[in-house]
Design an enzyme around this catalytic site. Structure first.
Site, PDB file in Angstrom:
ATOM      1  N   HIS A  15       0.538  -1.414   0.267  1.00  0.00           N
ATOM      2  CA  HIS A  15       0.348  -0.042   0.298  1.00  0.00           C
ATOM      3  C   HIS A  15       1.110   1.031  -0.188  1.00  0.00           C
ATOM      4  CE1 HIS A  15      -4.179   2.180   1.473  1.00  0.00           C
ATOM      5  NE2 HIS A  15      -2.919   2.904   1.408  1.00  0.00           N
ATOM      6  N   HIS A  17       1.254   5.515  -1.524  1.00  0.00           N
ATOM      7  CA  HIS A  17       1.404   6.650  -2.513  1.00  0.00           C
ATOM      8  C   HIS A  17       2.167   7.185  -2.984  1.00  0.00           C
ATOM      9  CE1 HIS A  17      -3.126   6.967  -1.107  1.00  0.00           C
ATOM     10  NE2 HIS A  17      -2.377   6.020   0.195  1.00  0.00           N
ATOM     11  N   LYS A 101      -9.249  -0.337  -5.827  1.00  0.00           N
ATOM     12  CA  LYS A 101      -8.978   0.416  -4.880  1.00  0.00           C
ATOM     13  C   LYS A 101     -10.731   0.143  -4.377  1.00  0.00           C
ATOM     14  CE  LYS A 101      -8.215   2.113  -0.735  1.00  0.00           C
ATOM     15  NZ  LYS A 101      -6.494   2.518  -0.127  1.00  0.00           N
ATOM     16  N   HIS A 138     -10.558   0.912   1.763  1.00  0.00           N
ATOM     17  CA  HIS A 138     -10.315   1.961   2.690  1.00  0.00           C
ATOM     18  C   HIS A 138     -12.026   1.514   3.732  1.00  0.00           C
ATOM     19  CE1 HIS A 138      -9.237   5.963   4.566  1.00  0.00           C
ATOM     20  NE2 HIS A 138     -10.281   5.874   4.796  1.00  0.00           N
ATOM     21  N   HIS A 176      -4.724  -0.927   5.995  1.00  0.00           N
ATOM     22  CA  HIS A 176      -4.257  -0.259   6.732  1.00  0.00           C
ATOM     23  C   HIS A 176      -5.165  -0.109   8.425  1.00  0.00           C
ATOM     24  CE1 HIS A 176      -7.326   2.925   4.958  1.00  0.00           C
ATOM     25  NE2 HIS A 176      -6.311   3.297   3.892  1.00  0.00           N
ATOM     26  N   ASP A 251       1.172   2.488   3.308  1.00  0.00           N
ATOM     27  CA  ASP A 251       0.201   3.962   3.542  1.00  0.00           C
ATOM     28  C   ASP A 251       1.051   4.851   3.872  1.00  0.00           C
ATOM     29  OD1 ASP A 251      -1.619   5.149   2.301  1.00  0.00           O
ATOM     30  OD2 ASP A 251      -3.178   5.154   4.797  1.00  0.00           O
TER      31      ASP A 251
HETATM   32  O1  DOR Z   1      -3.890   9.367   5.738  1.00  0.00           O
HETATM   33  C1  DOR Z   1      -4.176   8.917   4.621  1.00  0.00           C
HETATM   34  N1  DOR Z   1      -4.134   9.946   2.842  1.00  0.00           N
HETATM   35  N2  DOR Z   1      -5.476   8.448   4.640  1.00  0.00           N
HETATM   36  C2  DOR Z   1      -5.909   8.311   2.873  1.00  0.00           C
HETATM   37  O2  DOR Z   1      -6.804   7.259   2.876  1.00  0.00           O
HETATM   38  C3  DOR Z   1      -4.956   8.867   2.023  1.00  0.00           C
HETATM   39  C4  DOR Z   1      -3.810   8.892   1.780  1.00  0.00           C
HETATM   40  C5  DOR Z   1      -3.203   9.871   1.145  1.00  0.00           C
HETATM   41  O3  DOR Z   1      -3.865   9.929   0.017  1.00  0.00           O
HETATM   42  O4  DOR Z   1      -2.541  11.124   1.386  1.00  0.00           O
HETATM   43 ZN    ZN Z   2      -3.311   4.568   1.444  1.00  0.00          ZN
END
Ligand code: DOR
Ligand code: ZN
Length: 349
Positions: A15, A17, A101, A138, A176, A251
């Site tokens: 996971h 970003h 997702k 999520h 998460h 995450d």
């Molecule tokens: O804290 C988070 N940031 N939770 C998420 O689900 C998305 C993520 C983000 O893309 O910044």
């Molecule tokens: Zn995430």
């Protein structure tokens, strides 16, 4: 100095970003340095909803990390109310999409295009169940009246349980997880082998009190938000159990420092540069270093039906202090989780 080292199969991050543009270029190499593969979240603006968009994004990630990193991004499709089951199934068949997702609309960063009513995507779930494509959720309800600390537990009851009942062989990852409720629930379904959970490094380290210790710490704000101590302890117990249903997903969610240190700061904690070390430290504290490989390198691929890595990494019990931030070409630094604080484990490059 010390001579304690630990060698494990190269881990994967289920996971992440990565964002795009300058941010992507700045952050992706940190993940690729530690992990062999990563499940890449599709919450760009606009979101990644087509095979073409995912394939182009994958190319940009590869350009950011370089072929020599030996890193494989695993792409996901962002589920919307109008998602096309044929496109999703085709993308899975072609090996472009590894999973879908599911963000409930409004749950978190860039989730505005998410699903407003789960029934809208039942035809997509039907197809995913047929072809064995994993659904990554999520897990928070979005009713603004619901207390932020209760959103995950209610999601299990109100959304996840009905999905699992209505699609008895759909593979689902609860992403998460932050509560004992989620740990217990995932365990209660362990026999089915089709429900798993990722656990972040930061949720193993902080509880909700840490966010407010001596003042407000915007860099510890993420969604789902960290819960009370009993939940953190349940997560540590689950992660270090070695059980197949729990695996690593950081995450890691970078935001420019100014966007976090703001009157309305964004959710997301950037852990990529210190991720495997932070996990190693937790496993060491729990006397469970022998379970780190299962959590970080074996359980994830087994769930996704992939082979575990044949490469290895070595961690050394060596005290070091990571930088506080990384720079981006846009000139906007990103704060690193644990940056500027001593860490007991270090990845040997
Ligand atoms: O804290 C988070 N940031 N939770 C998420 O689900 C998305 C993520 C983000 O893309 O910044
Ligand atoms: Zn995430």
């Amino acid at each position: 100095m010390t001579d304690t080292t630990l060698t494990i199969r190269r881990p994967d991050d289920w996971h992440v970003h990565f964002r795009d543009g300058d941010m992507l270029n700045a952050v992706a190499p940190h993940t690729a340095r530690q992990f062999g593969r990563a499940i890449v979240m599709p919450n760009l603006v606009p979101p990644v909803t087509t095979i073409q968009a995912a394939s182009d994004y994958r190319d940009r990630i590869m350009a950011a990390v370089g072929a020599e990193a030996g890193f494989t991004p695993l792409m996901t499709c962002y589920l919307t109310d109008t998602a096309d089951a044929d496109e999703i199934a085709q993308g899975f068949k072609q090996g472009v999409f590894s999973a879908v997702k599911f963000y409930p609309a409004g749950a978190t960063t860039n989730s505005d295009s998410g699903v407003t009513n789960v029934k809208n995507v039942y035809p997509v779930f039907e197809r995913m169940q047929e072809i064995g494509m994993p659904l990554l959720v999520h897990g928070e309800v979005t009713d603004p009246e619901t207390d932020i600390f209760d959103r995950e537990a209610l999601y299990i009851e109100q959304v996840l349980t009905p999905i699992l009942n209505d699609f008895p062989s759909l593979k689902v990852v609860m992403e998460h997880v932050t509560t004992k409720d989620a740990v217990d629930f995932v365990r209660s379904q362990a026999d089915s082998g089709r429900l798993a959970a990722t656990i972040t490094a930061h949720h193993l380290v902080i509880n909700r009190t840490d966010i407010f210790k001596g003042g407000i710490h915007p860099h510890l704000y993420c969604l789902p938000i960290a819960k009370r101590e009993l939940h953190r302890l349940a997560l540590r117990e689950a992660a270090t159990s070695g059980e197949a249903a729990f695996f690593l997903g950081t995450d890691t969610a970078p935001h420019a420092r100014h966007a976090k240190e703001s009157a309305c700061g964004c959710a997301g904690i950037f852990t990529a540069p210190t991720a495997i070390e932070t996990y190693a430290n937790v496993f060491d504290e729990e006397n469970a270093l022998d379970k780190l490989e299962a959590f970080a390198s074996l359980n994830g691929p087994a769930f996704y039906g992939m082979a575990a890595s044949e490469e290895t990494i070595t961690l050394s019990k060596t005290t070091w202090t990571p930088e506080e931030t990384i720079e981006t070409a846009a000139g906007d630094p990103v704060r690193i989780f644990g940056g500027g604080e001593e860490l007991a484990w270090k990845l040997v490059d």
